[in-house]
Design a protein around this motif. Structure first.
Motif, short mmCIF file in Angstrom:
data_model
loop_
_atom_site.label_atom_id
_atom_site.label_comp_id
_atom_site.label_asym_id
_atom_site.label_seq_id
_atom_site.Cartn_x
_atom_site.Cartn_y
_atom_site.Cartn_z
N TRP A 35 0.84 -1.20 0.00
CA TRP A 35 0.00 0.00 0.00
C TRP A 35 0.87 1.25 0.00
O TRP A 35 0.56 2.25 -0.67
N SER A 36 1.97 1.21 0.73
CA SER A 36 2.84 2.38 0.82
C SER A 36 3.40 2.76 -0.54
O SER A 36 3.66 3.94 -0.80
N VAL A 37 3.63 1.79 -1.42
CA VAL A 37 4.18 2.08 -2.74
C VAL A 37 3.25 3.03 -3.50
O VAL A 37 3.70 4.01 -4.11
N VAL A 38 1.96 2.77 -3.44
CA VAL A 38 0.98 3.60 -4.14
C VAL A 38 0.91 5.00 -3.53
O VAL A 38 0.93 6.01 -4.24
N VAL A 39 0.86 5.07 -2.20
CA VAL A 39 0.72 6.36 -1.53
C VAL A 39 2.01 7.19 -1.66
O VAL A 39 1.95 8.40 -1.90
N VAL A 40 3.16 6.56 -1.51
CA VAL A 40 4.43 7.29 -1.64
C VAL A 40 4.59 7.83 -3.05
O VAL A 40 5.03 8.97 -3.24
N TYR A 41 4.22 7.05 -4.05
CA TYR A 41 4.32 7.55 -5.43
C TYR A 41 3.44 8.77 -5.64
O TYR A 41 3.86 9.78 -6.20
N MET A 52 14.34 16.20 -9.35
CA MET A 52 15.00 15.23 -10.21
C MET A 52 14.81 15.52 -11.69
O MET A 52 14.78 14.61 -12.52
N GLY A 53 14.65 16.77 -12.02
CA GLY A 53 14.58 17.18 -13.42
C GLY A 53 13.42 16.60 -14.19
O GLY A 53 13.56 16.23 -15.36
N GLY A 54 12.27 16.50 -13.54
CA GLY A 54 11.07 16.01 -14.21
C GLY A 54 10.87 14.51 -14.14
O GLY A 54 9.88 13.99 -14.67
N ASN A 55 11.78 13.78 -13.50
CA ASN A 55 11.65 12.32 -13.36
C ASN A 55 10.70 12.01 -12.21
O ASN A 55 11.10 11.82 -11.07
N THR A 56 9.42 11.94 -12.51
CA THR A 56 8.40 11.77 -11.47
C THR A 56 8.41 10.39 -10.84
O THR A 56 7.79 10.18 -9.79
N GLU A 57 9.09 9.41 -11.46
CA GLU A 57 9.13 8.05 -10.92
C GLU A 57 10.36 7.79 -10.04
O GLU A 57 10.54 6.69 -9.54
N TYR A 58 11.21 8.80 -9.86
CA TYR A 58 12.47 8.58 -9.14
C TYR A 58 12.23 8.01 -7.74
O TYR A 58 12.80 6.98 -7.36
N PHE A 59 11.40 8.70 -6.95
CA PHE A 59 11.15 8.26 -5.58
C PHE A 59 10.35 6.95 -5.54
O PHE A 59 10.47 6.18 -4.58
N LEU A 60 9.55 6.70 -6.57
CA LEU A 60 8.81 5.44 -6.65
C LEU A 60 9.77 4.27 -6.75
O LEU A 60 9.68 3.31 -5.98
N TYR A 61 10.71 4.34 -7.71
CA TYR A 61 11.66 3.24 -7.89
C TYR A 61 12.51 3.06 -6.64
O TYR A 61 12.79 1.92 -6.22
N LYS A 62 12.93 4.16 -6.04
CA LYS A 62 13.75 4.09 -4.84
C LYS A 62 12.98 3.43 -3.69
O LYS A 62 13.53 2.57 -2.98
N HIS A 63 11.71 3.80 -3.53
CA HIS A 63 10.90 3.25 -2.44
C HIS A 63 10.63 1.77 -2.67
O HIS A 63 10.67 0.96 -1.71
N VAL A 64 10.35 1.37 -3.91
CA VAL A 64 10.11 -0.04 -4.21
C VAL A 64 11.35 -0.87 -3.88
O VAL A 64 11.26 -1.94 -3.27
N LEU A 66 13.71 -0.15 -1.72
CA LEU A 66 13.90 -0.19 -0.27
C LEU A 66 12.87 -1.11 0.40
O LEU A 66 13.18 -1.77 1.39
N CYS A 67 11.65 -1.16 -0.13
CA CYS A 67 10.64 -2.09 0.40
C CYS A 67 11.10 -3.53 0.21
O CYS A 67 10.93 -4.38 1.10
N GLN A 355 8.21 7.08 3.10
CA GLN A 355 9.48 6.92 2.39
C GLN A 355 10.63 7.16 3.36
O GLN A 355 10.57 8.05 4.19
N GLY A 356 11.67 6.36 3.26
CA GLY A 356 12.82 6.54 4.13
C GLY A 356 13.64 5.27 4.20
O GLY A 356 13.15 4.24 4.69
N GLY A 357 14.86 5.31 3.70
CA GLY A 357 15.66 4.11 3.61
C GLY A 357 16.05 3.52 4.95
O GLY A 357 15.85 2.33 5.21
N THR A 358 16.63 4.34 5.83
CA THR A 358 17.08 3.84 7.12
C THR A 358 15.93 3.29 7.94
O THR A 358 16.02 2.22 8.55
N SER A 359 14.82 4.02 7.96
CA SER A 359 13.66 3.60 8.74
C SER A 359 13.10 2.28 8.23
O SER A 359 12.80 1.37 9.02
N LEU A 360 12.98 2.13 6.91
CA LEU A 360 12.44 0.89 6.35
C LEU A 360 13.32 -0.31 6.67
O LEU A 360 12.83 -1.37 7.06
#
Length: 384
Positions: A35-41, A52-64, A66-67, A355-360
């Motif tokens: 569920w977090s993947v959808v909400v974080v995106y 990120m210069g218009g790359n709207t999927e950057y944080f999505l890929y990073k979060h996936v 890390l999950c 979203q958060g690498g260390t926390s996840l």
């Protein structure tokens, strides 16, 4: 149809064979991560586009990514019999203290707080306080388990549980007041359950104040000033913090059923909505029903984490599971309380959701340890 049925059966067999421990904990964690993947995106689109210069999927890929890492870590940790954690708790705790000291003097400042260590080459930031929370709870559980029947003396109390809790929480306090207070409260609860004499708990409180004061004087006093300012603002009925105002508007827009998936409007105005205020985005998109369902998921983790105590015969397992469960759930409810305006703004994230690498990753480690306890007595070791 036969192929799909066989695939489903094979999947069920794999899960039963490989995912040991409490199935409710596994299911709850997996549901929250998906569920977090959808909400974080949805919440991170604005920041991703601008940063990120218009790359709207950057944080999505990073979060996936890390999950997935969090699930993998949780899987491998849960395979370790919990009794084996006793061999590494001291090393883990003292390594976290060294990292906290390094962060105090040389840490990377983010939002006026030196909470991070920049890892060379890969450029990834690491938050030592997340490691310190797990290490302190694990080692404190071991110390208390060894003295669960009493037999404390003043030297043992001052050198191990009392001084260590005060030192770790004091170091965290200089950069993250809310985490230090929450962790200290959980440690006090564990020590009370572990039958530490009340008069010594008072010494711990004095030690905590001393180390926190030293940490502030050695570094900076911005966080203490920030905490005072936030409390004063919270108590002033005529002033509303900008983040809180946007959060209230988001939840009001959500109503009972929500605006729909990825249809949040306030995500454009909330600062870093994919982190501290992701609960507001979730309520706006999924409504009060969706927000209530998320609360139920954390309550399931609380109940099953405490119920895991029944699977162990050793005090160490019970204290470890209870302590880590309270850390995760307390952080979750603290973040949600901030979102709805029950407490001052703290900067806490939702475990397994924000979203958060260390926390996840460290939440994955914690849940893996809880699942290991829920597996029960896998091997016979010397009694702790």
């Amino acid at each position: 149809m036969n192929f799909l049925q066989k695939l489903r059966e094979d999947t069920q067999v794999w899960f039963i064979k490989n995912l040991k421990g409490d199935p409710w904990i596994w299911g709850t964690c997996i549901v929250m991560l998906f569920w977090s993947v959808v909400v974080v995106y949805s919440a991170s689109v604005k920041d991703a586009y601008s940063q990120m210069g218009g790359n709207t999927e950057y944080f999505l890929y990073k979060h996936v990514l890390l999950c997935i890492i969090s699930l993998v870590v949780m899987y491998f940790v849960h395979k370790i019999p919990y009794i084996k954690f006793v061999y590494v708790t001291r090393l883990a705790l003292w390594s976290s203290i060294l990292l906290l000291l390094f962060t105090l003097f040389f840490g990377t400042s983010v939002n006026e707080a030196a909470r991070w260590i920049e890892i060379p080459v890969i450029g990834q930031r690491f938050q030592p306080s997340e490691w310190a929370k797990v290490a302190l709870i694990a080692h404190l559980s071991l110390i208390l388990a060894r003295h669960i029947k009493g037999g404390w003396n003043t030297r043992e109390l001052l050198l191990e549980p009392l001084a260590l809790v005060a030192l770790v929480c004091g170091l965290i306090f200089s950069s993250n007041v809310s985490t230090a207070v929450m962790l200290a409260g959980i440690c006090f609860m564990l020590m009370f359950v572990g039958k530490v004499p009340v008069q010594y708990l008072l010494f711990t409180m004095l030690g905590l104040v001393f180390f926190a004061a030293c940490a502030i004087l050695l570094k900076k006093t911005q966080r203490s000033g920030t905490a005072q300012s936030r409390i004063a603002t919270f108590l002033d009925n005529d002033v509303v913090v900008y983040q809180s105002q946007q959060s209230y508007m988001a939840m009001a827009r959500g109503g009972l059923y929500g605006e729909g998936v990825a249809k949040s409007r306030q995500r454009r105005f909330l600062p870093e909505p994919q982190k501290d205020f992701i609960f507001a985005v979730a309520v706006e998109e999924y409504g009060t029903l969706g927000g209530s369902f998320l609360i139920v998921l954390y309550l399931i983790l609380l109940y099953r984490g405490l119920k895991a105590i029944e699977a162990t015969k050793r005090p160490f397992g019970g204290l470890l599971s209870a302590g880590l469960t309270f850390v995760i759930v307390s952080q979750a409810f603290s973040a949600m309380a901030v979102t709805v305006g029950l407490v001052p703004v703290t900067g806490q994230t939702l475990p397994f959701f924000s979203q958060g690498g260390t926390s996840l990753i460290f939440t994955g480690i914690s849940m893996g340890m809880i699942l290991s306890v829920s597996r029960g007595e896998i091997v016979e070791e010397k009694r702790i």
